[in-house]
Design an enzyme around this catalytic site. Structure first.
Site, PDB file in Angstrom:
ATOM      1  N   ASN A   1       0.868  -1.167   0.000  1.00 43.59           N
ATOM      2  CA  ASN A   1       0.000   0.000   0.000  1.00 43.59           C
ATOM      3  C   ASN A   1       0.913   1.228   0.000  1.00 43.59           C
ATOM      4  OD1 ASN A   1      -1.842   1.998   0.451  1.00 43.59           O
ATOM      5  ND2 ASN A   1      -2.690   1.145   2.342  1.00 43.59           N
TER       6      ASN A   1
ATOM      7  N   ARG B   1      -2.556  -1.949  -3.445  1.00 48.04           N
ATOM      8  CA  ARG B   1      -3.767  -1.176  -3.237  1.00 48.04           C
ATOM      9  C   ARG B   1      -3.720   0.054  -4.144  1.00 48.04           C
ATOM     10  NH1 ARG B   1      -6.016   1.103   2.497  1.00 48.04           N
ATOM     11  NH2 ARG B   1      -7.936   1.923   1.649  1.00 48.04           N
TER      12      ARG B   1
ATOM     13  N   HIS C   1     -13.054   2.902   0.237  1.00 52.00           N
ATOM     14  CA  HIS C   1     -13.039   1.855   1.281  1.00 52.00           C
ATOM     15  C   HIS C   1     -13.703   0.566   0.785  1.00 52.00           C
ATOM     16  CE1 HIS C   1     -13.037   5.154   4.631  1.00 52.00           C
ATOM     17  NE2 HIS C   1     -11.804   4.773   4.368  1.00 52.00           N
TER      18      HIS C   1
ATOM     19  N   GLY D   1     -10.678   8.314   8.367  1.00 49.46           N
ATOM     20  CA  GLY D   1     -11.596   8.452   7.229  1.00 49.46           C
ATOM     21  C   GLY D   1     -12.773   7.528   7.528  1.00 49.46           C
TER      22      GLY D   1
ATOM     23  N   ARG E   1     -12.139  15.676   7.853  1.00 48.97           N
ATOM     24  CA  ARG E   1     -12.966  16.035   6.684  1.00 48.97           C
ATOM     25  C   ARG E   1     -14.392  16.343   7.105  1.00 48.97           C
ATOM     26  NH1 ARG E   1     -11.499  10.688   3.584  1.00 48.97           N
ATOM     27  NH2 ARG E   1      -9.269  10.806   3.941  1.00 48.97           N
TER      28      ARG E   1
ATOM     29  N   GLU F   1      -8.080  -5.241   5.184  1.00 51.30           N
ATOM     30  CA  GLU F   1      -7.986  -4.954   3.749  1.00 51.30           C
ATOM     31  C   GLU F   1      -6.803  -5.677   3.114  1.00 51.30           C
ATOM     32  OE1 GLU F   1      -8.407  -0.992   5.331  1.00 51.30           O
ATOM     33  OE2 GLU F   1      -9.344  -0.391   3.450  1.00 51.30           O
TER      34      GLU F   1
HETATM   35  P1  ADP Z   1      -7.248   5.417   9.177  1.00 52.26           P
HETATM   36  O1  ADP Z   1      -6.847   4.010   8.800  1.00 52.26           O
HETATM   37  O2  ADP Z   1      -8.392   5.970   8.379  1.00 52.26           O
HETATM   38  O3  ADP Z   1      -6.097   6.375   9.318  1.00 52.26           O
HETATM   39  P2  ADP Z   1      -7.988   4.195  11.678  1.00 52.26           P
HETATM   40  O4  ADP Z   1      -8.915   3.147  11.164  1.00 52.26           O
HETATM   41  O5  ADP Z   1      -6.654   3.767  12.163  1.00 52.26           O
HETATM   42  O6  ADP Z   1      -7.847   5.364  10.648  1.00 52.26           O
HETATM   43  O7  ADP Z   1      -8.758   4.958  12.863  1.00 52.26           O
HETATM   44  C1  ADP Z   1      -8.165   5.988  13.573  1.00 52.26           C
HETATM   45  C2  ADP Z   1      -9.174   6.473  14.610  1.00 52.26           C
HETATM   46  O8  ADP Z   1      -9.458   5.402  15.516  1.00 52.26           O
HETATM   47  C3  ADP Z   1      -8.686   7.654  15.441  1.00 52.26           C
HETATM   48  O9  ADP Z   1      -9.702   8.636  15.539  1.00 52.26           O
HETATM   49  C4  ADP Z   1      -8.459   7.019  16.803  1.00 52.26           C
HETATM   50  O10 ADP Z   1      -8.698   7.915  17.835  1.00 52.26           O
HETATM   51  C5  ADP Z   1      -9.510   5.932  16.822  1.00 52.26           C
HETATM   52  N1  ADP Z   1      -9.195   4.967  17.866  1.00 52.26           N
HETATM   53  C6  ADP Z   1      -8.183   4.075  17.915  1.00 52.26           C
HETATM   54  N2  ADP Z   1      -8.168   3.442  19.122  1.00 52.26           N
HETATM   55  C7  ADP Z   1      -9.186   3.970  19.858  1.00 52.26           C
HETATM   56  C8  ADP Z   1      -9.713   3.768  21.162  1.00 52.26           C
HETATM   57  N3  ADP Z   1      -9.157   2.894  21.972  1.00 52.26           N
HETATM   58  N4  ADP Z   1     -10.783   4.496  21.557  1.00 52.26           N
HETATM   59  C9  ADP Z   1     -11.335   5.407  20.722  1.00 52.26           C
HETATM   60  N5  ADP Z   1     -10.896   5.648  19.475  1.00 52.26           N
HETATM   61  C10 ADP Z   1      -9.841   4.950  19.052  1.00 52.26           C
END
Ligand code: ADP
Length: 396
Positions: free
Chosen positions: A7, A88, A177, A207, A236, A379
């Site tokens: 990716n 990806r 997604h 996202g 966003r 994914e």
């Molecule tokens: P992306 O892959 O789109 O960058 P992720 O799927 O990793 O994002 O999600 C990131 C989000 O998940 C962040 O807002 C983070 O705060 C939230 N997150 C991760 N662990 C926790 C938790 N223990 N409690 C609340 N939110 C969490």
């Protein structure tokens, strides 16, 4: 058979090596800040994590590091063991409704589609080209984030704007997604033991997008022409009235690019709270009583509930709602608040079951009219599965 998943973003490259069909992860790595002085990478193998730093000029050098790490860590003895590479790719446009073996024509199409994925495609292409240099005889597969949503009917994907915009410029909803929503649909099919079901898949990370799925097929999804549309996200805005754009341009003396940047990077949770885009910070700061953060949290939940309600009607009822990705898998209060708002549809969850994080878990009670689950998304595994299937069918 060993399958590598890649990716590649504009300045990063994530990889994972699988033993297939066992679906076992042998190693994974994340190279960040490619092109910058403080470039570094982390490697995870057998639960152990190693971090290294070195300036890597470009994706070509990053791909060299990837290969060196595979050999040094002895997850492969010879590169011939890697039977396929899955990449990806953000955008497949209207042409790609499935993953595909990468040929020169596919690369040309991805280049052409840079107009629809300007932030992602240069990185995606650099990842493909640099891995092709390292593994010239290995078949490669492109797995598009948009492909799964190509089953939407015109009434779902068309915008109510001049039709000529669609004909001339491809202005329509593409959705993103897709690989994650497709993974969730597969899991739900296994879970329910049938192919007929109405599913609302909620991929909620920094996202976020929702997908209405009928019998395995995407019927509608919340992201649109770009990933800026739909529900509110970490940074966003999601859907807004487009007339806001020229109005604020004039008020702030900004150009359209700067406003779009504000909508992509300075809106959503961070925009409303003026505090953080990270849900963990939002939860603690709102619990401490900060008013703007409380509003951000409420709006975040509201937008998701709006879409679930819309998809409930569109699907003609719903058998199962699934939460996935960072917030969906981990954020206990957000799941609870969404499900409370869905009480009117007969949703009931077990608050003890909802205490779990990062696990496949049933949240709904036996009385609930809709089943609710947390299913961790994967994914990369989907990319590995597609790669195996395509290289087998292609007799490589
Ligand atoms: P992306 O892959 O789109 O960058 P992720 O799927 O990793 O994002 O999600 C990131 C989000 O998940 C962040 O807002 C983070 O705060 C939230 N997150 C991760 N662990 C926790 C938790 N223990 N409690 C609340 N939110 C969490």
């Amino acid at each position: 058979m060993k399958i590598l998943c890649v990716n590649a973003g504009s300045s990063s490259l994530k990889f994972q090596l699988y033993e297939m069909p066992e679906e076992k992860v042998l190693i994974n790595g994340y190279i960040e800040k490619i092109g910058e002085e403080d470039c570094y990478w982390t490697i995870k193998k057998n639960g152990e994590k190693i971090r290294k730093e070195k300036h890597l000029k470009n994706h070509t050098e990053a791909a060299q590091v990837l290969i060196e790490e595979l050999l040094e860590n002895k997850v492969v003895e010879s590169l011939d063991e890697i039977k396929g590479v899955g990449h990806r790719v953000l955008h497949g446009g209207e042409k790609y409704s499935k993953s595909t073996i990468i040929t020169e024509e596919v690369i040309k199409d991805i280049e052409e589609l840079t107009k629809l994925g300007p932030l992602h495609h240069p990185g995606n292409l650099a990842g493909i080209r640099s891995l092709q240099k390292e593994l010239p005889n290995t078949p490669m597969v492109a797995v598009f984030d948009t492909a799964y949503h190509q089953s939407m009917e015109d009434v779902s994907y068309i915008y109510p704007v001049p039709y000529a915009w669609y004909e001339k410029y491809g202005i329509r909803k593409y959705g993103f997604h897709g690989t994650s929503h497709r993974f969730i649909a597969h899991e739900v099919e296994k879970l329910l033991g049938r192919k007929e079901y109405n599913l609302i898949s909620c991929h909620i990370g920094s996202g976020a997008s929702l997908c209405a799925i009928k019998d395995g097929k995407c019927i509608d999804t919340s992201m649109g022409f770009t990933p800026l549309a739909g529900v509110m996200m970490g940074t966003r805005s999601g859907d807004i009235d487009p007339s806001i754009i020229p109005y604020v341009m004039e008020k702030e003396g900004k150009n359209v690019g700067e406003i779009i940047d504000d909508l992509n990077k300075n809106s959503g949770l961070v925009g409303l709270s003026e505090y953080s885009s990270d849900m963990r910070d939002i939860l603690s700061h709102s619990d401490d009583g900060d008013e703007k953060t409380i509003l951000a949290r409420k709006k975040f939940v509201r937008r998701i509930v709006d879409y679930i309600a819309q998809y409930y009607v569109l699907l003609g009822g719903c058998d199962i709602i699934v939460f996935t990705a960072g917030i969906g898998e981990n954020s206990i209060p957000i799941r609870r608040e969404i499900c409370e708002a869905l009480n009117v549809l007969g949703v009931q969850i077990d608050l003890d079951a909802n205490q779990k994080r990062s696990e496949f878990v049933k949240l709904s009670t036996d009385e609930s009219k809709i089943q609710v689950y947390v299913i961790p998304t994967d994914e990369e595994l989907m990319i590995a599965r597609d790669t195996v299937e395509l290289i087998r069918n292609g007799n490589y």
